[in-house]
Design an enzyme around this catalytic site. Structure first.
Site, PDB file in Angstrom:
ATOM      1  N   ASP A  37      -2.403  -4.978   0.186  1.00 36.46           N
ATOM      2  CA  ASP A  37      -1.929  -6.286   0.644  1.00 36.46           C
ATOM      3  C   ASP A  37      -2.630  -6.773   1.902  1.00 36.46           C
ATOM      4  O   ASP A  37      -2.940  -7.972   2.016  1.00 36.46           O
ATOM      5  CB  ASP A  37      -0.411  -6.278   0.835  1.00 36.46           C
ATOM      6  N   GLN A  47       0.814  -1.210   0.000  1.00 39.66           N
ATOM      7  CA  GLN A  47       0.000   0.000   0.000  1.00 39.66           C
ATOM      8  C   GLN A  47       0.855   1.272   0.000  1.00 39.66           C
ATOM      9  O   GLN A  47       2.055   1.229   0.261  1.00 39.66           O
ATOM     10  CB  GLN A  47      -0.926  -0.005   1.215  1.00 39.66           C
ATOM     11  N   HIS A  48       0.179   2.375  -0.282  1.00 37.55           N
ATOM     12  CA  HIS A  48       0.687   3.744  -0.122  1.00 37.55           C
ATOM     13  C   HIS A  48       1.688   4.211  -1.169  1.00 37.55           C
ATOM     14  O   HIS A  48       1.918   5.414  -1.287  1.00 37.55           O
ATOM     15  CB  HIS A  48       1.329   3.947   1.247  1.00 37.55           C
TER      16      HIS A  48
END
Length: 464
Positions: free
Chosen positions: A227, A71-72
């Protein structure tokens, strides 16, 4: 039998699992490494993905595919779909000051929690965009679209070069800082705030069982997921289940209906991959804490476990605060790890190994307590990730966490969750397919609240 594929593009590697769409039984799989670092050219992810697909025997016989990914990560594209600069990953902390600035500019952490359920920290996408705007304005000007790793890979699999055809899902979007899981919508004003007035294209949010594209050979492309949400789907986690994942980072997430708005910024109001919420607390330090201590002791993992289990609970007073690479929960990006309570009587290899295991698990207990404090039910603890392969971690976890711990058989749960989502998109059903899950071992042990108390005391010293 129809086949589906799930992809896990993690920080460390790319994995693919191809499964029977009806039963979830894995048919074949493969993996390829990713380069290290906190700044990576997305082309490396694509190269790893294509190599992994080839190793797995191709996907020409696959009816649907979904991508789960870290992520991110900030992926910036220009108007022609070319990558503007290397992606900044979740574990890149250069945007810590940008996070502080964004919090102040909106009126404080409570304002962010109310708007999106997420208070900016260095990890999230919005803070990386602010860093870009301030330090590389020419790249910010060239950015016509912003997406996440799983968005970019899904788009590449579709063969599109049109940035208006980028897609994402609510679980990954909820980690950007400009999307609200509670309202299921972007907050464009916060995107503009992050990029100092710029408003690039954002991916269309696809429903959990939806599909808006397909591969060249006609396979449906599922919505994909972050995830943690993909792992929860792969584990079959439902309301009341708390997943503790000890991977590169430590992550605690709990499936439920509550969408926390935590002004302290510890509990992130993320979404899951099924339409529910996935309140989540993430640390920067996971299984690598154990590896670092084992290396320092000059032992392999088997000997590390033996040493840790040889020591008594509490490590004769040694307490390890595992902030080796800074920390995200609590938000201490410049912190360092610390060993407390050292005496001439307790400083030995066994106690140090035990303190490492207990310290890592105590940091996870801190995360669980924060989630519970927001009214999220935690009825069952599921322990996964590389750290869960440690026998010492499995045996000590019930004592530190104060509850029985369920440890599923090792498997690629992010990839399996993505595959399960692909099967859901293929079937068009009301919910994900009811796949049989791997066997689970339950570990129990007498709680050791004194270990947590000593950890909290040592943690307070770090917080000062």
């Amino acid at each position: 039998m129809p086949l589906v594929a799930g992809i896990d593009s993690s920080t460390q590697s790319c994995k693919i699992v191809i499964c029977d769409a009806d039963t979830g039984e894995p048919v074949r799989s493969a993996s390829s490494p990713h380069p290290g670092g906190t700044e990576v050219a997305p082309a490396h992810w694509w190269d790893a993905l294509t190599a992994t697909i080839e190793q797995a025997g191709g996907i020409s016989d696959v009816a649907a595919i979904s991508v789960g990914a870290q992520q991110h990560g900030m992926v910036c594209l220009d108007s022609s779909g070319q990558v503007v600069r290397d992606a900044l990953l979740w574990n890149d902390t250069r945007s810590a000051r940008a996070a502080e600035d964004l919090i102040d500019e909106l009126g404080g952490p409570a304002a962010w929690a109310d708007r999106t359920g997420v208070v900016p920290v260095a990890a999230i996408t919005a803070t990386k965009l602010r860093w870009l705007a301030d330090h590389e304005p020419e790249h910010a000007d060239a950015t016509a679209a912003v997406c996440l790793p799983h968005d970019w890979l899904t788009w590449r699999l579709s063969g599109s070069t049109d940035i208006s055809e980028l897609t994402t899902d609510r679980s990954d979007a909820s980690g950007t800082g400009y999307y609200s899981a509670a309202s299921d919508s972007y907050d464009p004003e916060l995107l503009e705030l992050a990029l100092r007035g710029r408003r690039p294209v954002l991916p269309t949010v696809v429903a959990p069982a939806g599909s808006q594209a397909q591969t060249a050979h006609g396979a449906l492309l599922g919505a994909g997921a972050g995830d943690n949400a993909a792992a929860a789907l792969g584990l079959g986690a439902g309301p009341g289940d708390c997943v503790v994942s000890l991977g590169t980072s430590g992550v605690v997430s709990a499936v439920g209906a509550a969408a926390p708005r935590d002004p302290d910024g510890i509990v992130a109001g993320f979404a899951d991959a099924t339409g529910r919420q996935l309140p989540l607390v993430c640390t920067l330090n996971g299984a690598p804490v154990l590896a670092a201590v084992a290396t320092m002791l000059g032992v392999d993992f088997e000997e590390f476990d033996r040493l840790a289990l040889k020591a008594s609970a509490g490590a004769d007073g040694l307490v390890l605060v595992p902030y080796f690479d800074g920390e995200r929960s609590p938000n201490l990006p410049d912190a360092a790890g610390a060993l407390h309570g050292v005496t001439t009587r307790n400083l030995n290899s066994a106690n140090i190994a035990r303190a490492a295991v207990e310290g890592l698990l105590a940091s996870m207990a801190y995360c669980i307590d924060k989630i519970r404090a927001h009214g999220v039910e935690v009825d069952r603890i599921i322990l996964v990730g590389g750290g869960a392969r440690s026998e010492a971690v499995r045996q000590v976890a019930p004592a530190v966490l104060g509850a029985p711990v369920h440890v599923p058989a090792p498997a690629e749960y992010v990839a399996l969750g993505a595959a399960r989502q692909a099967a859901w998109a293929l079937s068009g059903g009301d919910g994900p397919p009811d796949w049989s899950l791997a066997s689970t071992t339950v570990y129990e042990g007498a709680p050791t609240p004194e270990v947590l108390e000593r950890y909290r005391t040592a943690q307070e010293l770090t917080l000062r």
